[in-house]
Design a protein around this motif. Structure first.
Motif, PDB file in Angstrom:
ATOM      1  N   GLY A   1      -2.607   9.759  -5.352  1.00 17.98           N
ATOM      2  CA  GLY A   1      -3.312   9.035  -4.307  1.00 17.98           C
ATOM      3  C   GLY A   1      -2.637   7.737  -3.908  1.00 17.98           C
ATOM      4  N   ILE A   2      -3.297   7.011  -3.039  1.00 16.79           N
ATOM      5  CA  ILE A   2      -2.780   5.737  -2.536  1.00 16.79           C
ATOM      6  C   ILE A   2      -2.920   4.676  -3.624  1.00 16.79           C
TER       7      ILE A   2
ATOM      8  N   ILE B   1       0.890  -1.157   0.000  1.00 21.09           N
ATOM      9  CA  ILE B   1       0.000   0.000   0.000  1.00 21.09           C
ATOM     10  C   ILE B   1       0.925   1.203   0.000  1.00 21.09           C
TER      11      ILE B   1
ATOM     12  N   ARG C   1      -2.582   0.478  -4.234  1.00 24.00           N
ATOM     13  CA  ARG C   1      -2.477  -0.860  -3.645  1.00 24.00           C
ATOM     14  C   ARG C   1      -2.061  -1.827  -4.740  1.00 24.00           C
TER      15      ARG C   1
ATOM     16  N   GLY D   1      -8.090  -2.734  -6.210  1.00 24.35           N
ATOM     17  CA  GLY D   1      -9.039  -1.634  -6.052  1.00 24.35           C
ATOM     18  C   GLY D   1      -9.402  -1.393  -4.603  1.00 24.35           C
ATOM     19  N   TRP D   2     -10.082  -0.295  -4.343  1.00 20.91           N
ATOM     20  CA  TRP D   2     -10.501   0.065  -2.984  1.00 20.91           C
ATOM     21  C   TRP D   2     -11.415  -0.997  -2.384  1.00 20.91           C
ATOM     22  N   ASP D   3     -12.083  -1.771  -3.262  1.00 26.50           N
ATOM     23  CA  ASP D   3     -13.000  -2.816  -2.801  1.00 26.50           C
ATOM     24  C   ASP D   3     -12.312  -4.167  -2.618  1.00 26.50           C
ATOM     25  N   GLY D   4     -10.982  -4.201  -2.828  1.00 28.76           N
ATOM     26  CA  GLY D   4     -10.214  -5.429  -2.661  1.00 28.76           C
ATOM     27  C   GLY D   4     -10.153  -6.300  -3.906  1.00 28.76           C
TER      28      GLY D   4
ATOM     29  N   GLU E   1      -2.865  -4.203  -9.722  1.00 31.72           N
ATOM     30  CA  GLU E   1      -3.451  -3.165  -8.885  1.00 31.72           C
ATOM     31  C   GLU E   1      -4.671  -3.739  -8.168  1.00 31.72           C
TER      32      GLU E   1
ATOM     33  N   ARG F   1      -7.402  -5.509 -10.223  1.00 29.96           N
ATOM     34  CA  ARG F   1      -7.612  -4.681 -11.404  1.00 29.96           C
ATOM     35  C   ARG F   1      -6.566  -5.059 -12.452  1.00 29.96           C
TER      36      ARG F   1
END
Length: 71
Positions: free
Chosen positions: A21-22, A10, A24, A51-54, A49, A57
């Motif tokens: 931005g961050i 992260i 992951r 995503g914010w939802d885990g 990558e 990507r």
């Protein structure tokens, strides 16, 4: 790029090139070649990558501060 054990990073915006931005990442491969930029050592990684939802990507190639790989 040699294969390495999978590592999830992260990253703050300052710890990778280039983006906002961050970020992951699930690291898949790490280059053995290093380069210096702004008095810091960087390395290219191939990673998925996350995503914010885990959810996974796209596969990306990203320059990452070498110090972030040893965390």
């Amino acid at each position: 790029m040699p294969i390495v054990d999978t590592q999830t990073l992260i990253l703050a915006e300052r710890d990778y090139m280039f983006g906002a931005g961050i970020l992951r990442l699930r690291v898949e491969r790490v280059s053995t070649r290093r380069f210096v930029h702004d008095n810091d050592t960087w390395v290219m990684v191939e990673a998925v990558e996350i995503g914010w939802d885990g959810a996974p990507r796209d596969l990306r190639q990203v320059a990452v501060r070498a110090s972030e790989l040893s965390r």
